[in-house]
Design a protein around this motif. Sequence first.
Motif, PDB file in Angstrom:
ATOM      1  N   LEU A  36       0.835  -1.207   0.000  1.00  0.00           N
ATOM      2  CA  LEU A  36       0.000   0.000   0.000  1.00  0.00           C
ATOM      3  C   LEU A  36       0.868   1.255   0.000  1.00  0.00           C
ATOM      4  O   LEU A  36       0.564   2.232  -0.699  1.00  0.00           O
ATOM      5  CB  LEU A  36      -0.920  -0.007   1.225  1.00  0.00           C
ATOM      6  N   ALA A  37       1.971   1.217   0.761  1.00  0.00           N
ATOM      7  CA  ALA A  37       2.874   2.372   0.788  1.00  0.00           C
ATOM      8  C   ALA A  37       3.492   2.615  -0.593  1.00  0.00           C
ATOM      9  O   ALA A  37       3.649   3.763  -1.019  1.00  0.00           O
ATOM     10  CB  ALA A  37       3.970   2.132   1.828  1.00  0.00           C
ATOM     11  N   VAL A  38       3.818   1.533  -1.299  1.00  0.00           N
ATOM     12  CA  VAL A  38       4.401   1.669  -2.639  1.00  0.00           C
ATOM     13  C   VAL A  38       3.375   2.234  -3.618  1.00  0.00           C
ATOM     14  O   VAL A  38       3.679   3.123  -4.422  1.00  0.00           O
ATOM     15  CB  VAL A  38       4.930   0.304  -3.134  1.00  0.00           C
ATOM     16  N   LEU A  39       2.146   1.730  -3.561  1.00  0.00           N
ATOM     17  CA  LEU A  39       1.116   2.154  -4.509  1.00  0.00           C
ATOM     18  C   LEU A  39       0.725   3.617  -4.335  1.00  0.00           C
ATOM     19  O   LEU A  39       0.370   4.295  -5.301  1.00  0.00           O
ATOM     20  CB  LEU A  39      -0.122   1.259  -4.367  1.00  0.00           C
ATOM     21  N   ALA A 122       3.587   1.247 -17.037  1.00  0.00           N
ATOM     22  CA  ALA A 122       2.478   1.919 -16.352  1.00  0.00           C
ATOM     23  C   ALA A 122       2.954   2.604 -15.073  1.00  0.00           C
ATOM     24  O   ALA A 122       2.515   3.709 -14.746  1.00  0.00           O
ATOM     25  CB  ALA A 122       1.374   0.906 -16.037  1.00  0.00           C
ATOM     26  N   TRP A 123       3.874   1.938 -14.375  1.00  0.00           N
ATOM     27  CA  TRP A 123       4.406   2.521 -13.137  1.00  0.00           C
ATOM     28  C   TRP A 123       5.233   3.777 -13.441  1.00  0.00           C
ATOM     29  O   TRP A 123       5.256   4.714 -12.651  1.00  0.00           O
ATOM     30  CB  TRP A 123       5.256   1.497 -12.400  1.00  0.00           C
ATOM     31  N   TRP A 124       5.880   3.804 -14.619  1.00  0.00           N
ATOM     32  CA  TRP A 124       6.623   4.988 -15.036  1.00  0.00           C
ATOM     33  C   TRP A 124       5.675   6.124 -15.409  1.00  0.00           C
ATOM     34  O   TRP A 124       5.946   7.303 -15.121  1.00  0.00           O
ATOM     35  CB  TRP A 124       7.519   4.643 -16.231  1.00  0.00           C
ATOM     36  N   GLN A 148     -10.538   3.850  -2.378  1.00  0.00           N
ATOM     37  CA  GLN A 148     -11.187   2.962  -3.339  1.00  0.00           C
ATOM     38  C   GLN A 148     -10.946   3.427  -4.767  1.00  0.00           C
ATOM     39  O   GLN A 148     -10.553   2.651  -5.636  1.00  0.00           O
ATOM     40  CB  GLN A 148     -12.694   2.926  -3.046  1.00  0.00           C
ATOM     41  N   GLU A 149     -11.162   4.707  -5.023  1.00  0.00           N
ATOM     42  CA  GLU A 149     -11.020   5.233  -6.379  1.00  0.00           C
ATOM     43  C   GLU A 149      -9.558   5.274  -6.815  1.00  0.00           C
ATOM     44  O   GLU A 149      -9.216   4.872  -7.931  1.00  0.00           O
ATOM     45  CB  GLU A 149     -11.625   6.641  -6.462  1.00  0.00           C
ATOM     46  N   TYR A 150      -8.686   5.782  -5.941  1.00  0.00           N
ATOM     47  CA  TYR A 150      -7.283   5.927  -6.323  1.00  0.00           C
ATOM     48  C   TYR A 150      -6.611   4.580  -6.564  1.00  0.00           C
ATOM     49  O   TYR A 150      -5.974   4.364  -7.605  1.00  0.00           O
ATOM     50  CB  TYR A 150      -6.515   6.703  -5.245  1.00  0.00           C
ATOM     51  N   LEU A 151      -6.743   3.663  -5.618  1.00  0.00           N
ATOM     52  CA  LEU A 151      -6.060   2.374  -5.750  1.00  0.00           C
ATOM     53  C   LEU A 151      -6.647   1.559  -6.891  1.00  0.00           C
ATOM     54  O   LEU A 151      -5.918   0.837  -7.583  1.00  0.00           O
ATOM     55  CB  LEU A 151      -6.143   1.606  -4.425  1.00  0.00           C
ATOM     56  N   PHE A 153      -7.843   2.828  -9.636  1.00  0.00           N
ATOM     57  CA  PHE A 153      -7.270   3.445 -10.836  1.00  0.00           C
ATOM     58  C   PHE A 153      -5.851   2.951 -11.078  1.00  0.00           C
ATOM     59  O   PHE A 153      -5.478   2.585 -12.207  1.00  0.00           O
ATOM     60  CB  PHE A 153      -7.278   4.969 -10.681  1.00  0.00           C
ATOM     61  N   VAL A 154      -5.028   2.924 -10.040  1.00  0.00           N
ATOM     62  CA  VAL A 154      -3.634   2.487 -10.170  1.00  0.00           C
ATOM     63  C   VAL A 154      -3.562   1.027 -10.611  1.00  0.00           C
ATOM     64  O   VAL A 154      -2.811   0.678 -11.539  1.00  0.00           O
ATOM     65  CB  VAL A 154      -2.882   2.678  -8.842  1.00  0.00           C
ATOM     66  N   MET A 155      -4.349   0.176  -9.985  1.00  0.00           N
ATOM     67  CA  MET A 155      -4.287  -1.251 -10.299  1.00  0.00           C
ATOM     68  C   MET A 155      -4.810  -1.534 -11.701  1.00  0.00           C
ATOM     69  O   MET A 155      -4.240  -2.353 -12.438  1.00  0.00           O
ATOM     70  CB  MET A 155      -5.057  -2.049  -9.239  1.00  0.00           C
ATOM     71  N   ARG A 156      -5.896  -0.862 -12.091  1.00  0.00           N
ATOM     72  CA  ARG A 156      -6.426  -1.044 -13.454  1.00  0.00           C
ATOM     73  C   ARG A 156      -5.413  -0.583 -14.491  1.00  0.00           C
ATOM     74  O   ARG A 156      -5.237  -1.221 -15.534  1.00  0.00           O
ATOM     75  CB  ARG A 156      -7.737  -0.278 -13.624  1.00  0.00           C
TER      76      ARG A 156
END
Length: 246
Positions: A36-39, A122-124, A148-151, A153-156
């Motif tokens: 979670l800290a990384v994301l 994507a991470w870049w 909920q929305e932010y994580l 978005f990142v995972m998708r």
Amino acid sequence: MPLRQHLLELRKRLFLASLGLVLGAVGGWFLYDPLLAVLQHPLTAAATEQGKQISLNFTALGSPLDMQIKVAFFLAAIVSSPWWLYQLWAFVTPGLTRRERAYAYSFVGAAVPLFLAGVALAWWVLPHAVAMLTGFIPKGTSGLFTAQEYLSFVMRLMLAFGLAFVLPVVLVGLNFAGLLRHEALAKGWRWAVLIAFVFAAVMTPTPDAWTMILVALPICVLYFGALGVSTLHDRRADKRRVAAPR
């Protein structure tokens, strides 16, 4: 293979792929805090650079549990990618000969690095997108985003890039299985390029065109690479078919 056997094979492969995801999610459950800290690092980095208060919030009682489950399965999807990608190939090519099934190892050997390369791209892209979007927060206000929305978005974003990089390898697999000829890929190259740039434009909400081009170009190169491999395979297969005694 009859339809019933196809359905049974599909059920088998889905079960095995799901089993791998569940086992990976167990590990992801215990690694939730550091993951979670990384994301959320792009968000905290944007807050530090811009001098704004930007943070995540859990707005519902069950949100923390829901997000821990989602993040655990997100990590599982990445860690177990060799396993579920193999199950995908094994379902597409159940009727191949033993020699042809050896291509499964080549498929996984190519698909896994490409999937991880897509996730890395994507991470870049993510910090640039987050910095640009949070830059619109007016001074004197705070950016409070729901976890909920932010994580989600990142995972998708990361999974979408990973799957986009794997798609050309899937096309090659379908070609080797005799389900897709190179002529079809050649006819659809314009649509493939258009879709690649539309995908890049949607997934990289930054104002500069260079980021979009840098994202779309690898996808286009992979598509034309798949076209080249499929063309060589079809030509060899056609020659063997003509030379075979009747």
